[in-house]
Motif scaffolding. Structure first.
Motif, PDB file in Angstrom:
ATOM      1  N   ASP A 130       0.836  -1.193   0.000  1.00 43.37           N
ATOM      2  CA  ASP A 130       0.000   0.000   0.000  1.00 43.37           C
ATOM      3  C   ASP A 130       0.875   1.249   0.000  1.00 43.37           C
ATOM      4  O   ASP A 130       1.844   1.329   0.772  1.00 43.37           O
ATOM      5  N   PHE A 131       0.527   2.222  -0.823  1.00 42.80           N
ATOM      6  CA  PHE A 131       1.233   3.493  -0.795  1.00 42.80           C
ATOM      7  C   PHE A 131       0.266   4.636  -1.077  1.00 42.80           C
ATOM      8  O   PHE A 131      -0.737   4.465  -1.763  1.00 42.80           O
ATOM      9  N   ILE A 156       0.206  -5.547 -10.224  1.00 37.69           N
ATOM     10  CA  ILE A 156      -1.114  -4.987 -10.498  1.00 37.69           C
ATOM     11  C   ILE A 156      -1.423  -3.951  -9.423  1.00 37.69           C
ATOM     12  O   ILE A 156      -1.291  -4.223  -8.225  1.00 37.69           O
ATOM     13  N   ALA A 157      -1.822  -2.768  -9.849  1.00 34.91           N
ATOM     14  CA  ALA A 157      -2.134  -1.675  -8.914  1.00 34.91           C
ATOM     15  C   ALA A 157      -3.582  -1.261  -9.068  1.00 34.91           C
ATOM     16  O   ALA A 157      -4.127  -1.245 -10.178  1.00 34.91           O
ATOM     17  N   ARG A 158      -4.210  -0.927  -7.947  1.00 35.51           N
ATOM     18  CA  ARG A 158      -5.579  -0.428  -7.988  1.00 35.51           C
ATOM     19  C   ARG A 158      -5.758   0.681  -6.967  1.00 35.51           C
ATOM     20  O   ARG A 158      -5.124   0.692  -5.909  1.00 35.51           O
ATOM     21  N   LEU A 159      -6.608   1.615  -7.322  1.00 40.55           N
ATOM     22  CA  LEU A 159      -6.927   2.722  -6.440  1.00 40.55           C
ATOM     23  C   LEU A 159      -7.854   2.242  -5.334  1.00 40.55           C
ATOM     24  O   LEU A 159      -8.838   1.549  -5.593  1.00 40.55           O
ATOM     25  N   MET A 160      -7.546   2.601  -4.088  1.00 38.71           N
ATOM     26  CA  MET A 160      -8.342   2.171  -2.949  1.00 38.71           C
ATOM     27  C   MET A 160      -9.399   3.237  -2.655  1.00 38.71           C
ATOM     28  O   MET A 160      -9.133   4.256  -2.030  1.00 38.71           O
ATOM     29  N   TRP A 196     -10.330   4.445   0.963  1.00 37.32           N
ATOM     30  CA  TRP A 196      -9.417   5.419   1.574  1.00 37.32           C
ATOM     31  C   TRP A 196      -9.857   6.848   1.260  1.00 37.32           C
ATOM     32  O   TRP A 196      -9.670   7.756   2.071  1.00 37.32           O
ATOM     33  N   GLU A 197     -10.461   7.051   0.109  1.00 36.22           N
ATOM     34  CA  GLU A 197     -10.877   8.390  -0.308  1.00 36.22           C
ATOM     35  C   GLU A 197     -11.923   8.985   0.634  1.00 36.22           C
ATOM     36  O   GLU A 197     -12.127  10.203   0.648  1.00 36.22           O
ATOM     37  N   GLU A 198     -12.595   8.151   1.401  1.00 34.03           N
ATOM     38  CA  GLU A 198     -13.603   8.653   2.337  1.00 34.03           C
ATOM     39  C   GLU A 198     -12.996   9.168   3.629  1.00 34.03           C
ATOM     40  O   GLU A 198     -13.691   9.763   4.451  1.00 34.03           O
ATOM     41  N   SER A 249      -4.188  10.218  -2.057  1.00 37.27           N
ATOM     42  CA  SER A 249      -4.900   9.009  -2.448  1.00 37.27           C
ATOM     43  C   SER A 249      -4.038   7.801  -2.112  1.00 37.27           C
ATOM     44  O   SER A 249      -2.841   7.923  -1.834  1.00 37.27           O
ATOM     45  N   LYS A 250      -4.654   6.626  -2.139  1.00 35.96           N
ATOM     46  CA  LYS A 250      -3.931   5.397  -1.815  1.00 35.96           C
ATOM     47  C   LYS A 250      -4.132   4.364  -2.922  1.00 35.96           C
ATOM     48  O   LYS A 250      -5.226   4.224  -3.478  1.00 35.96           O
ATOM     49  N   MET A 251      -3.062   3.638  -3.220  1.00 34.53           N
ATOM     50  CA  MET A 251      -3.129   2.522  -4.158  1.00 34.53           C
ATOM     51  C   MET A 251      -2.607   1.268  -3.487  1.00 34.53           C
ATOM     52  O   MET A 251      -1.827   1.332  -2.526  1.00 34.53           O
ATOM     53  N   ARG A 252      -3.057   0.133  -3.994  1.00 36.69           N
ATOM     54  CA  ARG A 252      -2.574  -1.167  -3.518  1.00 36.69           C
ATOM     55  C   ARG A 252      -1.971  -1.934  -4.673  1.00 36.69           C
ATOM     56  O   ARG A 252      -2.555  -2.042  -5.749  1.00 36.69           O
ATOM     57  N   VAL A 253      -0.788  -2.476  -4.434  1.00 34.29           N
ATOM     58  CA  VAL A 253      -0.055  -3.242  -5.437  1.00 34.29           C
ATOM     59  C   VAL A 253       0.060  -4.685  -4.970  1.00 34.29           C
ATOM     60  O   VAL A 253       0.371  -4.961  -3.803  1.00 34.29           O
ATOM     61  N   THR A 254      -0.221  -5.599  -5.891  1.00 40.01           N
ATOM     62  CA  THR A 254      -0.028  -7.025  -5.631  1.00 40.01           C
ATOM     63  C   THR A 254       0.726  -7.622  -6.805  1.00 40.01           C
ATOM     64  O   THR A 254       0.738  -7.070  -7.906  1.00 40.01           O
ATOM     65  N   ALA A 255       1.363  -8.767  -6.562  1.00 38.07           N
ATOM     66  CA  ALA A 255       2.010  -9.481  -7.651  1.00 38.07           C
ATOM     67  C   ALA A 255       0.951 -10.030  -8.594  1.00 38.07           C
ATOM     68  O   ALA A 255      -0.162 -10.357  -8.175  1.00 38.07           O
TER      69      ALA A 255
END
Length: 292
Positions: A208-209, A243-247, A250-252, A258-264
């Motif tokens: 997470d970043f 793979i990255a996706r916007l969380m 977290w925006e609430e 903003s925050k994104m999550r990365v997974t293999a």
């Protein structure tokens, strides 16, 4: 404060480097002009001294900010209460997303343990690793350990010069966390992290970043604050098998980044977190203007 109030389309399209924005900001917040002027003068001096060495540059920035206030250095806010609130918000979010005491956690840019003190207390002994580029803020982190009585949890605090993570073993960490790191990082530093973080992630783990998001032109302000489009970071991650996706949940929360999550790629459907957020894919990797 609702997400729409913090990060609506008009806010996310601002170019904070433009003269028009800076003049409007100065007129709206005249009391902040002296502080910005001091930052601009410091930036001019440090850029002459470090030129293309962003790590050296930002290490000097942190030394300057930490000398004033360790709490302000990791949050641009001198309030200790706000420092504690932001740390609690980070902690609560990851616990809701599955962080358990037996997990091993790596915190990139651990600072003076604003959230790290809570992670250390939550995790089993020896399961927290914090790294930072600033020796000054790591000394402040040691003070936090003593003040909070966390020495028996045996956390690892390590000074680093880059984000290659080459001193760490493969598949070690269930959770990697970087709060307000990429918001201060040029593109090549972020890509260096993406190139190596997948190696240290355990099967099913996630990274997470947070970052400063823009929907307009990507830019930087005083070489300290960098603004990226979501699609840019998704494309950079994909280049390294991630793979990255916007969380979106977290925006609430009351936070401007903003925050994104990365997974293999192989773990895309099996990470330890709840299946929240919006997966975003892109084959385009636009350049970030105003790099180091």
């Amino acid at each position: 404060m609702r997400a729409a109030d913090r990060s609506g389309p008009s806010r996310n399209r601002r170019n904070r480097r433009s003269l028009t924005h800076q003049l409007r900001y100065a007129l709206r917040y005249p009391e902040r002009v002296p502080a910005h002027t001091r930052r601009a003068a410091r930036d001019a001096w440090l850029r002459l001294r470090y030129r293309r060495d962003h790590i050296g540059y930002y290490r000097a920035v942190m030394a300057s900010d930490t000398a004033r206030s360790a709490e302000a250095a990791v949050g641009h806010n001198p309030s200790r209460e706000r420092w504690a609130q932001l740390g609690r918000m980070q902690f609560d979010y990851l616990v809701r997303h599955g962080l358990r005491p037996h997990h091993r956690m790596l915190e990139i840019g651990c600072g003076n343990l604003r959230a790290g003190r809570l992670f250390i207390d939550h995790l089993e002994s020896g399961h927290y690793y914090g790294i930072d580029i600033s020796p000054d803020i790591l000394l402040a982190a040691q003070d936090t350990l003593v003040r909070e009585g966390l020495q028996p949890k045996l956390p690892h605090l390590v000074l680093v010069d880059d984000l290659t993570l080459d001193f760490l073993p493969d598949a070690r960490f269930d959770v990697v966390h970087a709060h307000s790191v990429f918001s201060h990082s040029p593109r090549h530093v972020i890509e260096e992290c993406f190139a190596h973080v997948g190696r240290v992630l355990a099967p099913g783990g996630f990274f997470d970043f947070t970052f400063d998001r823009t929907e307009g032109r990507e830019h930087q302000v005083l070489h300290e604050d960098f603004y990226y489009r979501t699609e840019t970071l998704v494309a950079l991650a994909a280049r390294h098998g991630l793979i990255a996706r916007l969380m979106e949940d977290w925006e609430e929360l009351p936070h401007r980044q903003s925050k994104m999550r990365v997974t293999a790629l192989s773990d895309a459907s099996s990470d330890i977190s709840s299946d929240v957020g919006r997966e975003v894919r892109s084959d385009v990797s636009p350049d970030v203007s105003g790099g180091p």
